[in-house]
Design a protein around this motif. Structure first.
Motif, mmCIF file in Angstrom:
data_model
loop_
_atom_site.group_PDB
_atom_site.id
_atom_site.type_symbol
_atom_site.label_atom_id
_atom_site.label_comp_id
_atom_site.label_asym_id
_atom_site.label_seq_id
_atom_site.Cartn_x
_atom_site.Cartn_y
_atom_site.Cartn_z
ATOM 1 N N UNK A 45 4.481 -28.203 28.180
ATOM 2 C CA UNK A 45 5.123 -27.046 27.561
ATOM 3 C C UNK A 45 5.804 -27.488 26.276
ATOM 4 N N UNK A 46 5.932 -26.565 25.318
ATOM 5 C CA UNK A 46 6.611 -26.862 24.063
ATOM 6 C C UNK A 46 7.693 -25.843 23.786
ATOM 7 N N UNK A 47 8.811 -26.316 23.248
ATOM 8 C CA UNK A 47 9.910 -25.425 22.875
ATOM 9 C C UNK A 47 10.755 -26.107 21.807
ATOM 10 N N UNK A 48 11.309 -25.305 20.916
ATOM 11 C CA UNK A 48 12.344 -25.803 20.021
ATOM 12 C C UNK A 48 13.676 -25.556 20.703
ATOM 13 N N UNK A 49 14.525 -26.566 20.703
ATOM 14 C CA UNK A 49 15.853 -26.439 21.296
ATOM 15 C C UNK A 49 16.871 -26.775 20.214
ATOM 16 N N UNK A 50 17.790 -25.855 19.980
ATOM 17 C CA UNK A 50 18.839 -26.048 18.977
ATOM 18 C C UNK A 50 20.171 -26.193 19.687
ATOM 19 N N UNK A 51 20.868 -27.273 19.382
ATOM 20 C CA UNK A 51 22.182 -27.559 19.934
ATOM 21 C C UNK A 51 23.211 -27.401 18.821
ATOM 22 N N UNK A 52 24.229 -26.588 19.035
ATOM 23 C CA UNK A 52 25.341 -26.515 18.090
ATOM 24 C C UNK A 52 26.114 -27.834 18.148
ATOM 25 N N UNK A 53 26.914 -28.123 17.141
ATOM 26 C CA UNK A 53 27.696 -29.368 17.111
ATOM 27 C C UNK A 53 28.433 -29.542 18.438
ATOM 28 N N UNK A 54 28.316 -30.724 19.020
ATOM 29 C CA UNK A 54 28.989 -31.045 20.273
ATOM 30 C C UNK A 54 28.251 -30.606 21.523
ATOM 31 N N UNK A 55 27.203 -29.810 21.386
ATOM 32 C CA UNK A 55 26.464 -29.338 22.563
ATOM 33 C C UNK A 55 25.479 -30.403 23.025
ATOM 34 N N UNK A 56 25.211 -30.404 24.333
ATOM 35 C CA UNK A 56 24.268 -31.367 24.889
ATOM 36 C C UNK A 56 23.740 -30.867 26.226
ATOM 37 N N UNK A 57 22.622 -31.460 26.632
ATOM 38 C CA UNK A 57 22.050 -31.161 27.943
ATOM 39 C C UNK A 57 22.845 -31.911 29.006
ATOM 40 N N UNK A 58 22.613 -31.542 30.249
ATOM 41 C CA UNK A 58 23.089 -32.334 31.373
ATOM 42 C C UNK A 58 22.160 -33.541 31.526
ATOM 43 N N UNK A 59 22.556 -34.498 32.330
ATOM 44 C CA UNK A 59 21.654 -35.589 32.686
ATOM 45 C C UNK A 59 20.451 -34.973 33.383
ATOM 46 N N UNK A 60 19.276 -35.508 33.137
ATOM 47 C CA UNK A 60 18.073 -34.987 33.771
ATOM 48 C C UNK A 60 16.931 -35.990 33.686
ATOM 49 N N UNK A 61 15.870 -35.705 34.432
ATOM 50 C CA UNK A 61 14.640 -36.499 34.380
ATOM 51 C C UNK A 61 13.457 -35.551 34.228
ATOM 52 N N UNK A 62 12.329 -36.124 33.852
ATOM 53 C CA UNK A 62 11.076 -35.374 33.744
ATOM 54 C C UNK A 62 10.016 -36.098 34.565
ATOM 55 N N UNK A 63 9.356 -35.366 35.450
ATOM 56 C CA UNK A 63 8.346 -35.969 36.322
ATOM 57 C C UNK A 63 7.159 -36.516 35.542
ATOM 58 N N UNK A 64 6.805 -35.873 34.434
ATOM 59 C CA UNK A 64 5.649 -36.300 33.644
ATOM 60 C C UNK A 64 6.037 -36.737 32.232
ATOM 61 N N UNK A 65 7.325 -36.937 31.971
ATOM 62 C CA UNK A 65 7.782 -37.405 30.668
ATOM 63 C C UNK A 65 7.973 -36.290 29.657
ATOM 64 N N UNK A 66 8.575 -36.662 28.526
ATOM 65 C CA UNK A 66 8.866 -35.693 27.463
ATOM 66 C C UNK A 66 8.924 -36.412 26.119
ATOM 67 N N UNK A 67 8.327 -35.780 25.106
ATOM 68 C CA UNK A 67 8.497 -36.222 23.717
ATOM 69 C C UNK A 67 9.464 -35.260 23.035
ATOM 70 N N UNK A 68 10.389 -35.787 22.262
ATOM 71 C CA UNK A 68 11.288 -34.995 21.432
ATOM 72 C C UNK A 68 11.034 -35.380 19.983
ATOM 73 N N UNK A 69 10.839 -34.383 19.124
ATOM 74 C CA UNK A 69 10.679 -34.618 17.694
ATOM 75 C C UNK A 69 11.853 -33.926 17.018
ATOM 76 N N UNK A 70 12.738 -34.707 16.411
ATOM 77 C CA UNK A 70 13.909 -34.127 15.760
ATOM 78 C C UNK A 70 13.451 -33.422 14.489
ATOM 79 N N UNK A 71 13.794 -32.135 14.389
ATOM 80 C CA UNK A 71 13.367 -31.294 13.278
ATOM 81 C C UNK A 71 14.450 -31.192 12.217
#
Length: 149
Positions: free
Chosen positions: A55-81
């Protein structure tokens, strides 16, 4: 990013020929409070389907925002835009990430990612799917963990 957010408003895999999903045709969704600290927005691009098991998605985080700790069963690539972000693998130092950087999150590796304390950050997330699941959410990243350098 949740599977349901990315799967919304997508054509079926049975469609023959090229498809164009027009920009703005899929609604943005707020990153759920249970999985994000601060304001995050998920803009789905494509779901995992019979054509591609990611799956693909753009995710935008405001200053100071972040995800929780997590894992991916099949991995993940992140490309900083755009912007300046942070990411961390469990037990390792925080890494700063900038536009053009590509982060590979291997299957099963506990990590988080988000914006820097002063600057928003957007990344393209390409997340593999295994058994219909692409993420396992864990505890939130504490302020102390987020600011540790």
């Amino acid at each position: 990013m949740t599977q349901a957010l990315v799967a919304a408003a997508q054509p079926s895999a049975a469609t023959v020929g090229m498809q164009i999903t027009r920009a703005g045709s899929q609604p943005s969704a707020a990153g759920p409070d249970a999985f994000f600290t601060g304001r995050a927005r998920v803009d789905p691009i494509w779901p995992a389907d019979a054509n591609i098991n990611a799956a693909g998605a753009n995710v935008t985080f405001e200053a100071g925002a972040r995800s929780a700790w997590h894992t991916h069963a099949a991995g993940q690539h992140l490309v900083v835009v755009s912007g300046v972000g942070r990411t961390q693998e469990w037990g390792k130092p925080i890494q700063e990430i900038r536009p053009g950087d590509v982060v590979w999150c291997p299957p099963g590796v506990k990590h988080w990612h988000g914006a820097s304390p002063t600057t928003a950050m957007t990344h393209l997330a390409v997340t593999g799917t295994l058994g219909g699941k692409n993420v396992e959410w864990m505890e939130k990243v504490s302020d102390e963990q987020y600011t540790a350098r």
